[in-house]
Write a protein that holds these residues in place. Structure first.
Motif, mmCIF file in Angstrom:
data_model
loop_
_atom_site.group_PDB
_atom_site.id
_atom_site.type_symbol
_atom_site.label_atom_id
_atom_site.label_comp_id
_atom_site.label_asym_id
_atom_site.label_seq_id
_atom_site.Cartn_x
_atom_site.Cartn_y
_atom_site.Cartn_z
ATOM 1 N N CYS A 37 0.908 -1.210 0.024
ATOM 2 C CA CYS A 37 0.056 -0.042 -0.062
ATOM 3 C C CYS A 37 0.833 1.388 0.066
ATOM 4 C CB CYS A 37 -0.885 -0.055 1.287
ATOM 5 S SG CYS A 37 -2.338 -1.168 0.974
ATOM 6 N N ILE A 38 1.795 1.274 0.647
ATOM 7 C CA ILE A 38 2.726 2.441 0.969
ATOM 8 C C ILE A 38 3.389 2.565 -0.497
ATOM 9 C CG2 ILE A 38 4.836 3.390 2.116
ATOM 10 C CD1 ILE A 38 3.542 2.293 4.797
ATOM 11 N N ALA A 73 -6.161 10.794 -8.322
ATOM 12 C CA ALA A 73 -4.927 10.060 -7.887
ATOM 13 C C ALA A 73 -4.323 10.541 -6.484
ATOM 14 C CB ALA A 73 -3.893 10.674 -9.133
ATOM 15 N N TYR A 74 -4.473 11.815 -6.343
ATOM 16 C CA TYR A 74 -4.440 12.248 -4.922
ATOM 17 C C TYR A 74 -5.280 11.557 -4.131
ATOM 18 C CZ TYR A 74 -1.179 16.313 -5.780
ATOM 19 O OH TYR A 74 -0.146 16.976 -5.958
ATOM 20 N N ASN A 75 -6.575 11.314 -4.211
ATOM 21 C CA ASN A 75 -7.469 10.481 -3.228
ATOM 22 C C ASN A 75 -6.861 9.230 -2.956
ATOM 23 O OD1 ASN A 75 -8.882 12.816 -2.732
ATOM 24 N ND2 ASN A 75 -10.425 12.154 -4.418
ATOM 25 N N LEU A 76 -6.288 8.440 -4.070
ATOM 26 C CA LEU A 76 -5.925 7.256 -3.927
ATOM 27 C C LEU A 76 -4.457 7.279 -3.153
ATOM 28 C CD1 LEU A 76 -6.649 5.700 -7.553
ATOM 29 C CD2 LEU A 76 -7.526 4.941 -5.391
ATOM 30 N N PHE A 77 -3.673 8.207 -3.540
ATOM 31 C CA PHE A 77 -2.379 8.372 -2.873
ATOM 32 C C PHE A 77 -2.650 8.561 -1.236
ATOM 33 C CE2 PHE A 77 0.138 11.838 -0.701
ATOM 34 C CZ PHE A 77 1.352 11.106 -0.564
ATOM 35 N N ILE A 78 -3.846 9.265 -0.858
ATOM 36 C CA ILE A 78 -3.723 9.240 0.608
ATOM 37 C C ILE A 78 -4.467 8.194 1.148
ATOM 38 C CG2 ILE A 78 -5.588 10.706 2.202
ATOM 39 C CD1 ILE A 78 -5.360 13.073 0.213
ATOM 40 N N ALA A 79 -5.362 7.387 0.318
ATOM 41 C CA ALA A 79 -5.927 6.206 0.841
ATOM 42 C C ALA A 79 -5.090 5.169 1.084
ATOM 43 C CB ALA A 79 -7.178 5.819 -0.163
ATOM 44 N N VAL A 85 -0.216 2.866 6.917
ATOM 45 C CA VAL A 85 0.187 3.198 8.185
ATOM 46 C C VAL A 85 -0.558 2.604 9.261
ATOM 47 C CG1 VAL A 85 0.545 5.258 9.671
ATOM 48 C CG2 VAL A 85 1.197 5.304 6.990
ATOM 49 N N LEU A 86 -1.956 2.521 9.040
ATOM 50 C CA LEU A 86 -2.798 2.012 9.926
ATOM 51 C C LEU A 86 -2.494 0.503 10.090
ATOM 52 C CD1 LEU A 86 -6.359 3.552 9.353
ATOM 53 C CD2 LEU A 86 -4.713 3.979 11.119
#
Length: 291
Positions: A37-38, A73-79, A85-86
């Motif tokens: 994910c990261i 793309a930004y939304n996917l990056f944040i998600a 991280v979680l």
């Protein structure tokens, strides 16, 4: 490749030899998922910042702005970052090593800083991304071996951690070679984006010559390791000679004659195959240990 290598470390290197590991099947799956994910988030943010350069370097492979919007793309990056991280936080807490959570935060932050800033600094970006690739291997050793480290099993735990470290160093070297090769391949787009990559700073020809010299380092290290450590183990010896050392020699020869973008793209792909075959050698490690 990240998932494959982490699985190989777990099930081909550690589990078969009774090493005291901390992660069960579910937990190693979580570690792989967090890492992927990261890494995915890092690829996305890199593509966002590379829209201008990719339009020149690989116009037929554009995703952002073509297949999906920049906002998506930004939304996917944040998600992907949040998920990674979680999961990292949960897994660190589960094995009793809560401080390990910071690894996921630092790697996530470095991938963003790399894409937005470090990539344009001479060699710093190349070294950073190579170190991050190596960390995806080392993290398995940290999560698997250190929680169960005791005075009784210290020697065996550290022996296997050193093996993992050797593979991480190999991944670092091959990634660094590939990153420099990609910079030479993508000089035109990087120049327009005002990035200070190696070929822009010193020229393509000098960069190519430096890359030839840098190839000698992993070639020497791997050859020395093969000759001194694996000479009694024919399967491993032949494997490394044919699938790692010979392709590295071929890469050097090809580099000497490389002149076009297509040549450097071929060499970049070759490094990826060398790294893959190097990691697949974990499947053969039992022949060394058992003998």
């Amino acid at each position: 490749m990240i998932a494959l290598v982490q699985l190989l470390i777990k099930y081909a290197l550690l589990e078969p030899f009774g090493v005291h590991t901390a992660l069960d099947g579910f937990e190693i799956t979580l570690l792989i998922l967090a890492t992927i994910c990261i890494a995915a988030a890092g690829n996305i943010i890199n593509d966002i910042y590379d829209i201008e350069t990719d339009a020149i370097n690989k116009p037929n492979k554009l995703i952002i702005g073509e297949a999906i919007s920049e906002k998506t793309a930004y939304n996917l990056f944040i998600a992907f970052n949040v998920i990674g991280v979680l999961i990292g936080f949960y897994l660190s807490y589960r094995i009793g090593k809560s401080p390990f959570f910071t690894i996921f935060v630092v790697v996530s932050a470095l991938l963003y800083i790399y894409a937005s800033y470090l990539k344009g600094i001479l060699l710093i970006g190349n070294i950073t991304i190579s170190a991050l690739v190596a960390s995806s291997i080392l993290i398995v050793g940290l999560f698997e071996l250190t929680p169960n480290l005791t005075e009784i099993n210290r020697d065996i735990q550290l022996t296997f951690f050193k093996i993992i470290l050797d593979y991480a160093i190999f991944a670092f070297m091959m990634t660094l070679l590939r990153e420099i090769t990609k910079d030479i391949e993508d000089t035109d787009g990087d120049y327009k984006a005002a990035l200070n990559t190696l070929p822009i700073a010193i020229g393509r020809e000098r960069s190519k010559n430096l890359l030839i010299v840098l190839n000698i380092i992993p070639l020497f290290v791997i050859t020395h390791y093969t000759v001194t450590q694996l000479y009694k183990h024919q399967i491993m010896l032949i494997y490394f000679l044919v699938l790692v050392i010979a392709p590295l020699i071929y890469a050097i020869i090809t580099l000497v004659n490389a002149t076009s973008k297509a040549h450097f793209h071929h060499i970049s792909s070759l490094y990826k195959w060398i790294m893959l075959f190097g990691m697949l050698s974990l499947l053969l490690y039992k022949f060394v240990i058992l003998n």
